[in-house]
Write a protein that holds these residues in place. Structure first.
Motif, PDB file in Angstrom:
ATOM      1  N   ASP A  12       2.245   2.454  13.185  1.00  0.00           N
ATOM      2  CA  ASP A  12       2.534   1.985  11.829  1.00  0.00           C
ATOM      3  C   ASP A  12       1.615   0.824  11.448  1.00  0.00           C
ATOM      4  O   ASP A  12       1.168   0.726  10.306  1.00  0.00           O
ATOM      5  CB  ASP A  12       3.994   1.557  11.707  1.00  0.00           C
ATOM      6  CG  ASP A  12       4.946   2.741  11.695  1.00  0.00           C
ATOM      7  OD1 ASP A  12       4.464   3.870  11.451  1.00  0.00           O
ATOM      8  OD2 ASP A  12       6.151   2.533  11.924  1.00  0.00           O
TER       9      ASP A  12
ATOM     10  N   TRP B 231      -1.750   2.361  10.519  1.00  0.00           N
ATOM     11  CA  TRP B 231      -1.754   2.956   9.180  1.00  0.00           C
ATOM     12  C   TRP B 231      -1.720   1.888   8.088  1.00  0.00           C
ATOM     13  O   TRP B 231      -2.365   2.011   7.056  1.00  0.00           O
ATOM     14  CB  TRP B 231      -0.574   3.920   9.010  1.00  0.00           C
ATOM     15  CG  TRP B 231      -0.815   5.214   9.730  1.00  0.00           C
ATOM     16  CD1 TRP B 231      -0.130   5.685  10.805  1.00  0.00           C
ATOM     17  CD2 TRP B 231      -1.834   6.177   9.444  1.00  0.00           C
ATOM     18  NE1 TRP B 231      -0.649   6.880  11.213  1.00  0.00           N
ATOM     19  CE2 TRP B 231      -1.704   7.222  10.387  1.00  0.00           C
ATOM     20  CE3 TRP B 231      -2.835   6.266   8.496  1.00  0.00           C
ATOM     21  CZ2 TRP B 231      -2.537   8.322  10.404  1.00  0.00           C
ATOM     22  CZ3 TRP B 231      -3.678   7.372   8.503  1.00  0.00           C
ATOM     23  CH2 TRP B 231      -3.520   8.376   9.450  1.00  0.00           C
ATOM     24  N   THR B 232      -0.973   0.822   8.319  1.00  0.00           N
ATOM     25  CA  THR B 232      -0.928  -0.276   7.349  1.00  0.00           C
ATOM     26  C   THR B 232      -2.306  -0.904   7.195  1.00  0.00           C
ATOM     27  O   THR B 232      -2.764  -1.147   6.074  1.00  0.00           O
ATOM     28  CB  THR B 232       0.089  -1.338   7.796  1.00  0.00           C
ATOM     29  OG1 THR B 232       1.372  -0.722   7.924  1.00  0.00           O
ATOM     30  CG2 THR B 232       0.154  -2.487   6.802  1.00  0.00           C
TER      31      THR B 232
ATOM     32  N   LEU C 257      -5.188   0.508   7.847  1.00  0.00           N
ATOM     33  CA  LEU C 257      -6.070   1.491   7.227  1.00  0.00           C
ATOM     34  C   LEU C 257      -5.884   1.500   5.713  1.00  0.00           C
ATOM     35  O   LEU C 257      -6.867   1.470   4.962  1.00  0.00           O
ATOM     36  CB  LEU C 257      -5.815   2.889   7.807  1.00  0.00           C
ATOM     37  CG  LEU C 257      -6.664   3.999   7.208  1.00  0.00           C
ATOM     38  CD1 LEU C 257      -8.131   3.816   7.589  1.00  0.00           C
ATOM     39  CD2 LEU C 257      -6.153   5.353   7.659  1.00  0.00           C
ATOM     40  N   TRP C 258      -4.642   1.540   5.257  1.00  0.00           N
ATOM     41  CA  TRP C 258      -4.383   1.533   3.817  1.00  0.00           C
ATOM     42  C   TRP C 258      -4.845   0.234   3.179  1.00  0.00           C
ATOM     43  O   TRP C 258      -5.378   0.231   2.068  1.00  0.00           O
ATOM     44  CB  TRP C 258      -2.907   1.774   3.518  1.00  0.00           C
ATOM     45  CG  TRP C 258      -2.550   3.221   3.658  1.00  0.00           C
ATOM     46  CD1 TRP C 258      -1.752   3.775   4.612  1.00  0.00           C
ATOM     47  CD2 TRP C 258      -3.008   4.306   2.839  1.00  0.00           C
ATOM     48  NE1 TRP C 258      -1.692   5.134   4.450  1.00  0.00           N
ATOM     49  CE2 TRP C 258      -2.446   5.488   3.360  1.00  0.00           C
ATOM     50  CE3 TRP C 258      -3.844   4.395   1.735  1.00  0.00           C
ATOM     51  CZ2 TRP C 258      -2.696   6.735   2.811  1.00  0.00           C
ATOM     52  CZ3 TRP C 258      -4.087   5.646   1.179  1.00  0.00           C
ATOM     53  CH2 TRP C 258      -3.511   6.790   1.717  1.00  0.00           C
ATOM     54  N   PHE C 259      -4.662  -0.887   3.859  1.00  0.00           N
ATOM     55  CA  PHE C 259      -5.129  -2.175   3.348  1.00  0.00           C
ATOM     56  C   PHE C 259      -6.648  -2.182   3.219  1.00  0.00           C
ATOM     57  O   PHE C 259      -7.202  -2.620   2.210  1.00  0.00           O
ATOM     58  CB  PHE C 259      -4.660  -3.301   4.284  1.00  0.00           C
ATOM     59  CG  PHE C 259      -5.071  -4.663   3.826  1.00  0.00           C
ATOM     60  CD1 PHE C 259      -4.474  -5.257   2.728  1.00  0.00           C
ATOM     61  CD2 PHE C 259      -6.072  -5.357   4.498  1.00  0.00           C
ATOM     62  CE1 PHE C 259      -4.857  -6.521   2.297  1.00  0.00           C
ATOM     63  CE2 PHE C 259      -6.456  -6.614   4.079  1.00  0.00           C
ATOM     64  CZ  PHE C 259      -5.856  -7.194   2.973  1.00  0.00           C
TER      65      PHE C 259
ATOM     66  N   LEU D  17      -8.632   0.459   2.865  1.00  0.00           N
ATOM     67  CA  LEU D  17      -9.002   1.357   1.756  1.00  0.00           C
ATOM     68  C   LEU D  17      -8.734   0.714   0.397  1.00  0.00           C
ATOM     69  O   LEU D  17      -9.508   0.892  -0.548  1.00  0.00           O
ATOM     70  CB  LEU D  17      -8.245   2.684   1.886  1.00  0.00           C
ATOM     71  CG  LEU D  17      -8.671   3.563   3.058  1.00  0.00           C
ATOM     72  CD1 LEU D  17      -7.758   4.782   3.161  1.00  0.00           C
ATOM     73  CD2 LEU D  17     -10.127   3.988   2.925  1.00  0.00           C
ATOM     74  N   TRP D  18      -7.659  -0.045   0.292  1.00  0.00           N
ATOM     75  CA  TRP D  18      -7.351  -0.738  -0.963  1.00  0.00           C
ATOM     76  C   TRP D  18      -8.421  -1.785  -1.277  1.00  0.00           C
ATOM     77  O   TRP D  18      -8.866  -1.897  -2.414  1.00  0.00           O
ATOM     78  CB  TRP D  18      -5.962  -1.369  -0.848  1.00  0.00           C
ATOM     79  CG  TRP D  18      -5.532  -2.098  -2.080  1.00  0.00           C
ATOM     80  CD1 TRP D  18      -5.206  -1.557  -3.285  1.00  0.00           C
ATOM     81  CD2 TRP D  18      -5.389  -3.513  -2.224  1.00  0.00           C
ATOM     82  NE1 TRP D  18      -4.857  -2.562  -4.166  1.00  0.00           N
ATOM     83  CE2 TRP D  18      -4.971  -3.768  -3.534  1.00  0.00           C
ATOM     84  CE3 TRP D  18      -5.565  -4.582  -1.356  1.00  0.00           C
ATOM     85  CZ2 TRP D  18      -4.732  -5.047  -4.000  1.00  0.00           C
ATOM     86  CZ3 TRP D  18      -5.325  -5.856  -1.821  1.00  0.00           C
ATOM     87  CH2 TRP D  18      -4.913  -6.074  -3.139  1.00  0.00           C
TER      88      TRP D  18
ATOM     89  N   TRP E 152     -11.511  -0.034  -2.430  1.00  0.00           N
ATOM     90  CA  TRP E 152     -11.334   0.436  -3.802  1.00  0.00           C
ATOM     91  C   TRP E 152     -11.516  -0.721  -4.788  1.00  0.00           C
ATOM     92  O   TRP E 152     -12.122  -0.558  -5.839  1.00  0.00           O
ATOM     93  CB  TRP E 152      -9.960   1.089  -3.971  1.00  0.00           C
ATOM     94  CG  TRP E 152      -9.723   1.497  -5.379  1.00  0.00           C
ATOM     95  CD1 TRP E 152     -10.173   2.633  -5.995  1.00  0.00           C
ATOM     96  CD2 TRP E 152      -9.019   0.754  -6.368  1.00  0.00           C
ATOM     97  NE1 TRP E 152      -9.783   2.629  -7.302  1.00  0.00           N
ATOM     98  CE2 TRP E 152      -9.073   1.492  -7.556  1.00  0.00           C
ATOM     99  CE3 TRP E 152      -8.343  -0.457  -6.358  1.00  0.00           C
ATOM    100  CZ2 TRP E 152      -8.471   1.051  -8.725  1.00  0.00           C
ATOM    101  CZ3 TRP E 152      -7.752  -0.888  -7.521  1.00  0.00           C
ATOM    102  CH2 TRP E 152      -7.823  -0.141  -8.687  1.00  0.00           C
TER     103      TRP E 152
ATOM    104  N   PHE F 116      -7.363   4.728 -10.336  1.00  0.00           N
ATOM    105  CA  PHE F 116      -7.927   5.559  -9.277  1.00  0.00           C
ATOM    106  C   PHE F 116      -8.708   6.718  -9.862  1.00  0.00           C
ATOM    107  O   PHE F 116      -9.826   7.004  -9.430  1.00  0.00           O
ATOM    108  CB  PHE F 116      -6.815   6.062  -8.343  1.00  0.00           C
ATOM    109  CG  PHE F 116      -6.192   4.964  -7.545  1.00  0.00           C
ATOM    110  CD1 PHE F 116      -6.903   4.348  -6.532  1.00  0.00           C
ATOM    111  CD2 PHE F 116      -4.905   4.537  -7.813  1.00  0.00           C
ATOM    112  CE1 PHE F 116      -6.334   3.324  -5.788  1.00  0.00           C
ATOM    113  CE2 PHE F 116      -4.332   3.515  -7.084  1.00  0.00           C
ATOM    114  CZ  PHE F 116      -5.048   2.903  -6.072  1.00  0.00           C
TER     115      PHE F 116
END
Length: 133
Positions: free
Chosen positions: A8, A11-12, A14-16, A18-19, A22, A56
């Motif tokens: 977890d 994944w957190t 990774l999403w951070f 990617l954010w 972006w 997005f």
């Protein structure tokens, strides 16, 4: 202690990541919109509204539609910055655009002539004073 397993956390992160990527892309697109001299004001407003209201999708569509132009504008700006820097260096050192006629170049040529024996020390000093005045 096992409330948040390692997967977890991965994944957190990774999403951070990617954010953050972006966000950098969004800021790059916004600066590109304002940098484009060929786009009309209405076009710029439309792209900005699209990127703000549907962020997005707006970023994705902008990169697909205008991504090649983004890189061309980046290259153009880099070349203009380099030319302005070179012009500043020429003005600062006193050399002309062709590299001839500047006092630094003239002094270097005089020193070279003196080292070769073509000028005496007295001639070199007079020529140097003339160049520096």
């Amino acid at each position: 202690m096992d409330d948040y397993p390692l997967l977890d956390l991965f994944w957190t992160m990774l999403w951070f990541f990617l954010w953050i990527m972006w966000l950098f892309l969004l800021f790059k697109i916004v600066t590109d919109i304002f940098r484009d001299d060929e786009m009309s004001g209405w076009g710029k407003a439309g792209w900005l509204i699209f990127c703000v209201l549907l962020p997005f999708l707006g970023v994705l569509v902008y990169v697909i539609a205008r991504g090649k132009g983004m890189s061309q504008r980046d290259v153009k700006q880099a070349k203009e910055s380099e030319a302005a820097f070179q012009d500043y260096i020429r003005k600062t050192t006193g050399t002309s655009a062709g590299g001839k006629g500047g006092s630094a170049d003239e002094l270097a040529r005089l020193a070279e002539l003196k080292n070769k024996g073509a000028l005496t020390d007295e001639e070199f000093q007079r020529a140097k004073a003339k160049v520096l005045s």
